[in-house]
Design a protein around this motif. Structure first.
Motif, PDB file in Angstrom:
ATOM      1  N   ARG A  66      24.870  51.844  47.485  1.00 32.72           N
ATOM      2  CA  ARG A  66      24.109  52.555  48.507  1.00 32.72           C
ATOM      3  C   ARG A  66      23.398  51.628  49.388  1.00 32.72           C
ATOM      4  NH1 ARG A  66      25.437  56.719  45.728  1.00 32.72           N
ATOM      5  NH2 ARG A  66      26.652  59.044  46.725  1.00 32.72           N
ATOM      6  N   PRO A  67      22.523  52.121  50.768  1.00 32.59           N
ATOM      7  CA  PRO A  67      21.680  51.198  51.162  1.00 32.59           C
ATOM      8  C   PRO A  67      20.289  50.882  50.139  1.00 32.59           C
ATOM      9  CG  PRO A  67      22.075  52.557  53.166  1.00 32.59           C
ATOM     10  CD  PRO A  67      22.660  52.963  51.634  1.00 32.59           C
ATOM     11  N   GLU A  68      20.007  51.840  49.890  1.00 32.27           N
ATOM     12  CA  GLU A  68      18.670  52.297  48.481  1.00 32.27           C
ATOM     13  C   GLU A  68      18.675  51.008  47.373  1.00 32.27           C
ATOM     14  OE1 GLU A  68      20.327  55.974  47.918  1.00 32.27           O
ATOM     15  OE2 GLU A  68      19.718  54.701  49.983  1.00 32.27           O
ATOM     16  N   GLU A  82      25.496  56.540  54.853  1.00 32.16           N
ATOM     17  CA  GLU A  82      25.801  55.431  55.023  1.00 32.16           C
ATOM     18  C   GLU A  82      26.587  54.254  53.807  1.00 32.16           C
ATOM     19  OE1 GLU A  82      25.796  51.337  57.694  1.00 32.16           O
ATOM     20  OE2 GLU A  82      24.280  53.206  57.494  1.00 32.16           O
ATOM     21  N   VAL A  83      27.612  53.808  53.427  1.00 32.18           N
ATOM     22  CA  VAL A  83      27.402  53.106  52.185  1.00 32.18           C
ATOM     23  C   VAL A  83      27.994  51.645  52.783  1.00 32.18           C
ATOM     24  CG1 VAL A  83      27.988  55.350  49.876  1.00 32.18           C
ATOM     25  CG2 VAL A  83      29.298  53.618  51.701  1.00 32.18           C
ATOM     26  N   PHE A  84      28.241  50.499  51.424  1.00 35.74           N
ATOM     27  CA  PHE A  84      27.745  49.032  51.655  1.00 35.74           C
ATOM     28  C   PHE A  84      29.488  48.672  50.324  1.00 35.74           C
ATOM     29  CE2 PHE A  84      24.009  48.858  52.240  1.00 35.74           C
ATOM     30  CZ  PHE A  84      23.536  49.538  53.786  1.00 35.74           C
ATOM     31  N   LEU A  85      30.160  48.378  51.168  1.00 33.56           N
ATOM     32  CA  LEU A  85      31.679  47.836  50.510  1.00 33.56           C
ATOM     33  C   LEU A  85      31.163  46.121  49.809  1.00 33.56           C
ATOM     34  CD1 LEU A  85      34.365  48.429  49.014  1.00 33.56           C
ATOM     35  CD2 LEU A  85      35.581  47.324  51.041  1.00 33.56           C
ATOM     36  N   VAL A 103      35.930  57.623  52.510  1.00 34.08           N
ATOM     37  CA  VAL A 103      34.689  55.948  53.184  1.00 34.08           C
ATOM     38  C   VAL A 103      35.562  55.871  54.421  1.00 34.08           C
ATOM     39  CG1 VAL A 103      33.612  54.479  52.943  1.00 34.08           C
ATOM     40  CG2 VAL A 103      34.273  55.509  50.754  1.00 34.08           C
ATOM     41  N   HIS A 104      35.151  56.833  55.637  1.00 34.12           N
ATOM     42  CA  HIS A 104      35.385  55.861  57.631  1.00 34.12           C
ATOM     43  C   HIS A 104      34.655  54.635  57.845  1.00 34.12           C
ATOM     44  CE1 HIS A 104      36.805  60.740  57.526  1.00 34.12           C
ATOM     45  NE2 HIS A 104      35.364  60.607  56.445  1.00 34.12           N
ATOM     46  N   ASP A 119      32.786  62.473  52.904  1.00 30.61           N
ATOM     47  CA  ASP A 119      32.387  62.009  53.301  1.00 30.61           C
ATOM     48  C   ASP A 119      31.348  60.953  53.842  1.00 30.61           C
ATOM     49  OD1 ASP A 119      34.879  63.140  54.702  1.00 30.61           O
ATOM     50  OD2 ASP A 119      33.464  64.470  55.953  1.00 30.61           O
ATOM     51  N   PHE A 120      31.987  59.047  53.798  1.00 31.28           N
ATOM     52  CA  PHE A 120      30.896  58.883  53.973  1.00 31.28           C
ATOM     53  C   PHE A 120      31.590  57.606  55.283  1.00 31.28           C
ATOM     54  CE2 PHE A 120      30.884  60.129  49.286  1.00 31.28           C
ATOM     55  CZ  PHE A 120      29.494  59.869  49.431  1.00 31.28           C
TER      56      PHE A 120
END
Length: 235
Positions: A66-68, A82-85, A103-104, A119-120
């Protein structure tokens, strides 16, 4: 003499009775955090394996951050889902899986009619060591020149096709939702100049000026082309 390690076998799928879901490699899952006060972790299943008797199932995963959780933390344009792979791989007990999720891609997420709890979306890959993002540039919009946050309402100018946050153009969200047409300040001034020049040059009585309205209306942002912003996060 050291005891030989029991052979393990790769599984094509694993049915979890606790959540009544079948897990496959490639699925995205919610993982139980060690701190119960934190939200579930998001991960992508890379591989499933068990012991020779089909017990002690382990799941090889690739974490989403996650961004944080990233170096630099959450920023204004990061969406709530939002998430980052990441490049962070791990092996966990399958018992830590709390459920499945989706995760779309960023584009498909913006087209969802409704966003569910599971949903992410992901638009960046993230290096957990350096804090670098791929891609390192994304389109920016509005007077504030910020990347698009799908949680925020924006309006599109019918002249330049750029998108604007209502507060950035001194407009309330309520007023923005009532709009049928919108021209930004630059395009409004340019249209006024063109109209004035057309009238000044129209001295021939037989010359008729037809002004055709550009009808695009108001809509939620899905696709646009803007500038870009470079990410250079540091503590």
């Amino acid at each position: 003499m050291a005891k030989a390690r029991a052979p393990r076998r790769t599984l094509d799928s694993f049915h979890m009775k606790s959540i009544n879901k079948t897990i496959h490699p490639g699925d995205c899952v919610l993982m139980r955090p060690s701190d119960s006060s934190k939200p579930s972790y998001v991960a992508k299943v890379e591989k499933l394996e068990s012991d020779s008797r089909g017990n002690n199932v382990k799941v090889h995963i690739r974490w989403y951050y996650r961004p944080e959780e990233s170096i630099g933390g959450r920023r204004q344009f990061h969406g709530s889902k939002e998430v980052f792979l990441s490049d962070h791989y791990d092996v966990q007990s399958a018992d830590t899986i709390e459920g499945k999720c989706v995760v779309h891609s960023f584009k498909s997420y913006t087209k969802l009619d409704a966003v569910g709890n599971d949903d992410f979306f992901c638009r960046f890959e993230y290096n957990s060591t350096t804090g670098a993002f791929n891609p390192d540039r994304v389109a920016v919009y509005c007077k504030c020149e910020m990347p698009y946050n799908p949680d925020d309402l924006m309006v599109q100018c019918e002249g330049c096709n750029d998108w604007f946050h209502p507060p950035c153009i001194e407009m309330t969200i309520e007023d923005a939702k009532k709009l049928e047409h919108f021209f930004c300040q630059s395009c409004s001034s340019e249209n006024e100049k063109k109209l004035a020049n057309s009238h000044n040059g129209g001295r021939n009585a037989e010359t008729k000026l037809t002004i055709k309205a550009i009808v695009m209306g108001f809509r939620w942002i899905q696709n646009a082309v803007g500038g870009d912003v470079t990410f250079g996060y540091s503590r």
